[in-house]
Design a protein around this motif. Structure first.
Motif, PDB file in Angstrom:
ATOM      1  N   LYS A  29       0.871  -1.174   0.000  1.00 63.30           N
ATOM      2  CA  LYS A  29       0.000   0.000   0.000  1.00 63.30           C
ATOM      3  C   LYS A  29       0.910   1.226   0.000  1.00 63.30           C
ATOM      4  CE  LYS A  29      -3.644  -2.262   2.705  1.00 63.30           C
ATOM      5  NZ  LYS A  29      -4.479  -2.188   3.946  1.00 63.30           N
ATOM      6  N   ILE A  30       0.823   2.026  -1.026  1.00 61.67           N
ATOM      7  CA  ILE A  30       1.757   3.136  -1.189  1.00 61.67           C
ATOM      8  C   ILE A  30       0.999   4.452  -1.099  1.00 61.67           C
ATOM      9  CG2 ILE A  30       3.489   4.162  -2.717  1.00 61.67           C
ATOM     10  CD1 ILE A  30       3.819   1.363  -3.937  1.00 61.67           C
ATOM     11  N   VAL A  36       4.696   6.882  -4.705  1.00 58.65           N
ATOM     12  CA  VAL A  36       3.645   6.818  -5.716  1.00 58.65           C
ATOM     13  C   VAL A  36       4.218   7.233  -7.065  1.00 58.65           C
ATOM     14  CG1 VAL A  36       1.451   7.808  -6.491  1.00 58.65           C
ATOM     15  CG2 VAL A  36       1.745   7.170  -4.090  1.00 58.65           C
ATOM     16  N   ASP A  37       5.003   8.310  -7.067  1.00 62.02           N
ATOM     17  CA  ASP A  37       5.638   8.767  -8.308  1.00 62.02           C
ATOM     18  C   ASP A  37       6.599   7.714  -8.849  1.00 62.02           C
ATOM     19  OD1 ASP A  37       4.254  11.133  -8.106  1.00 62.02           O
ATOM     20  OD2 ASP A  37       5.933  12.261  -7.245  1.00 62.02           O
ATOM     21  N   MET A  38       7.356   7.075  -7.954  1.00 64.90           N
ATOM     22  CA  MET A  38       8.314   6.054  -8.375  1.00 64.90           C
ATOM     23  C   MET A  38       7.603   4.885  -9.044  1.00 64.90           C
ATOM     24  SD  MET A  38      10.805   3.629  -6.033  1.00 64.90           S
ATOM     25  CE  MET A  38       9.403   2.543  -5.650  1.00 64.90           C
ATOM     26  N   VAL A  39       6.527   4.408  -8.404  1.00 68.29           N
ATOM     27  CA  VAL A  39       5.803   3.263  -8.944  1.00 68.29           C
ATOM     28  C   VAL A  39       5.127   3.623 -10.263  1.00 68.29           C
ATOM     29  CG1 VAL A  39       3.830   1.734  -8.551  1.00 68.29           C
ATOM     30  CG2 VAL A  39       5.492   2.117  -6.729  1.00 68.29           C
ATOM     31  N   ARG A  40       4.556   4.791 -10.348  1.00 68.13           N
ATOM     32  CA  ARG A  40       3.934   5.219 -11.606  1.00 68.13           C
ATOM     33  C   ARG A  40       4.970   5.258 -12.732  1.00 68.13           C
ATOM     34  NH1 ARG A  40       0.082  10.224  -9.501  1.00 68.13           N
ATOM     35  NH2 ARG A  40      -1.818   8.983  -9.153  1.00 68.13           N
ATOM     36  N   GLU A  41       6.143   5.749 -12.429  1.00 65.96           N
ATOM     37  CA  GLU A  41       7.202   5.805 -13.441  1.00 65.96           C
ATOM     38  C   GLU A  41       7.610   4.396 -13.866  1.00 65.96           C
ATOM     39  OE1 GLU A  41      11.804   7.352 -13.617  1.00 65.96           O
ATOM     40  OE2 GLU A  41      10.331   8.591 -12.563  1.00 65.96           O
ATOM     41  N   TRP A  78      -2.141  -3.643 -10.065  1.00 63.47           N
ATOM     42  CA  TRP A  78      -2.214  -2.386  -9.333  1.00 63.47           C
ATOM     43  C   TRP A  78      -3.648  -1.881  -9.319  1.00 63.47           C
ATOM     44  CZ3 TRP A  78      -3.911   2.302 -11.351  1.00 63.47           C
ATOM     45  CH2 TRP A  78      -4.060   2.352 -12.755  1.00 63.47           C
ATOM     46  N   ASP A  79      -3.938  -1.010  -8.333  1.00 65.14           N
ATOM     47  CA  ASP A  79      -5.255  -0.406  -8.220  1.00 65.14           C
ATOM     48  C   ASP A  79      -5.096   0.888  -7.430  1.00 65.14           C
ATOM     49  OD1 ASP A  79      -8.035  -0.114  -8.469  1.00 65.14           O
ATOM     50  OD2 ASP A  79      -8.385  -1.077  -6.532  1.00 65.14           O
ATOM     51  N   MET A  80      -5.733   1.953  -7.906  1.00 64.91           N
ATOM     52  CA  MET A  80      -5.683   3.242  -7.212  1.00 64.91           C
ATOM     53  C   MET A  80      -6.993   3.443  -6.464  1.00 64.91           C
ATOM     54  SD  MET A  80      -3.945   6.010  -6.509  1.00 64.91           S
ATOM     55  CE  MET A  80      -2.687   6.318  -7.766  1.00 64.91           C
ATOM     56  N   GLU A  81      -6.898   3.542  -5.137  1.00 66.79           N
ATOM     57  CA  GLU A  81      -8.088   3.737  -4.326  1.00 66.79           C
ATOM     58  C   GLU A  81      -8.353   5.221  -4.114  1.00 66.79           C
ATOM     59  OE1 GLU A  81      -7.813   1.524  -0.712  1.00 66.79           O
ATOM     60  OE2 GLU A  81      -8.148  -0.404  -1.730  1.00 66.79           O
ATOM     61  N   ALA A  82      -9.544   5.511  -3.591  1.00 67.98           N
ATOM     62  CA  ALA A  82      -9.900   6.891  -3.280  1.00 67.98           C
ATOM     63  C   ALA A  82      -8.916   7.463  -2.277  1.00 67.98           C
ATOM     64  CB  ALA A  82     -11.327   6.948  -2.734  1.00 67.98           C
ATOM     65  N   GLY A  83      -8.573   8.714  -2.463  1.00 70.27           N
ATOM     66  CA  GLY A  83      -7.624   9.360  -1.557  1.00 70.27           C
ATOM     67  C   GLY A  83      -6.185   9.226  -2.020  1.00 70.27           C
ATOM     68  N   GLY A  84      -5.979   8.621  -3.179  1.00 70.02           N
ATOM     69  CA  GLY A  84      -4.627   8.535  -3.727  1.00 70.02           C
ATOM     70  C   GLY A  84      -3.811   7.369  -3.227  1.00 70.02           C
ATOM     71  N   LEU A  85      -4.425   6.406  -2.500  1.00 76.02           N
ATOM     72  CA  LEU A  85      -3.692   5.241  -2.013  1.00 76.02           C
ATOM     73  C   LEU A  85      -3.499   4.262  -3.167  1.00 76.02           C
ATOM     74  CD1 LEU A  85      -2.492   3.711   0.439  1.00 76.02           C
ATOM     75  CD2 LEU A  85      -4.752   2.680   0.762  1.00 76.02           C
ATOM     76  N   LEU A  86      -2.262   3.954  -3.466  1.00 72.91           N
ATOM     77  CA  LEU A  86      -1.933   3.061  -4.574  1.00 72.91           C
ATOM     78  C   LEU A  86      -1.675   1.661  -4.024  1.00 72.91           C
ATOM     79  CD1 LEU A  86      -1.300   2.674  -7.589  1.00 72.91           C
ATOM     80  CD2 LEU A  86       1.052   3.399  -7.106  1.00 72.91           C
TER      81      LEU A  86
END
Length: 211
Positions: A29-30, A36-41, A78-86
């Motif tokens: 849980k990130i 979050v930026d690292m994982v998105r990249e 992966w899944d992005m939850e409400a509130g920006g929790l990745l």
């Protein structure tokens, strides 16, 4: 890939209070912006990041010192939850040894690494037979209670490889109750037979194996 195969690319590092093993499953849980930026990249470039256990410091600290050996983490879901929790599910790849680290302006850590050799496949050994049978009893029980219908909930990556000494040793290294330094020492043990021998001793001490 062997231990002598180096890379001059900087690998994103994720220091954690855990040890990831090859083919191991690690859900995360990130929430920190930098990670979050690292994982998105990593997802955008279809590349893994490196999970390293923390030697000193904290996961959220700026002066974290990682262990020298870590494991690649490939993002498989992966899944992005409400509130920006990745929410991500990762699977372990090659082990690596860190040669050099640097910290970016946003606090993310990167490392120049040497990739370590994959475990040699060993399929016939009395020690493997005993450890694999005990591990299969655990997975059989899980299959009866939960099943493999939802792969994102299954604790091991499939297919299950009970005839592979490295795979069996690594799965026991993940699930046995042991302190973080011991898990790290097992990750760093290059000889797969030695790694499984340590596991077998621990199984006997815990009376999981009685013979």
């Amino acid at each position: 890939m062997t231990e002598s195969d180096n890379t001059n690319d900087w690998l994103p590092l994720f220091p954690l209070q855990t040890v990831l093993f090859p083919d191991g499953i690690l859900p995360l849980k990130i929430f920190e912006t930098r990670y979050v930026d690292m994982v998105r990249e990593c997802m955008r470039n279809e590349k893994p990041f490196g999970v390293v256990a923390i030697r000193t410091g904290k996961e959220t600290g700026a002066t974290t010192q990682p262990e020298a050996v870590g494991c690649l983490a490939n993002i498989v879901h992966w899944d992005m939850e409400a509130g920006g929790l990745l929410m991500i599910r990762t699977q372990g790849g090659l082990r690596f040894r860190i040669r050099e680290t640097r910290v970016l302006a946003d606090g993310r850590m990167e490392g120049l690494v040497d990739y370590l050799a994959e475990d040699t496949l060993v399929t016939t050994d009395p020690m493997l037979t005993a450890c694999a049978a005990a591990l299969k009893a655990i997975t059989d029980d899980f299959d009866q209670r939960v099943g493999q219908d939802n792969p994102t909930d299954y604790p091991f990556a499939t297919p299950l490889r009970f005839g592979d000494m490295g795979w069996v040793a690594n799965r026991w290294s993940e699930i046995l109750p042991m302190p973080l330094p011991m898990r790290q020492a097992l990750l760093e043990t290059a000889d797969v037979a030695q790694r499984l021998a340590i596991i077998m001793t621990y199984l006997k001490q815990q009376q999981i194996l009685t013979t």
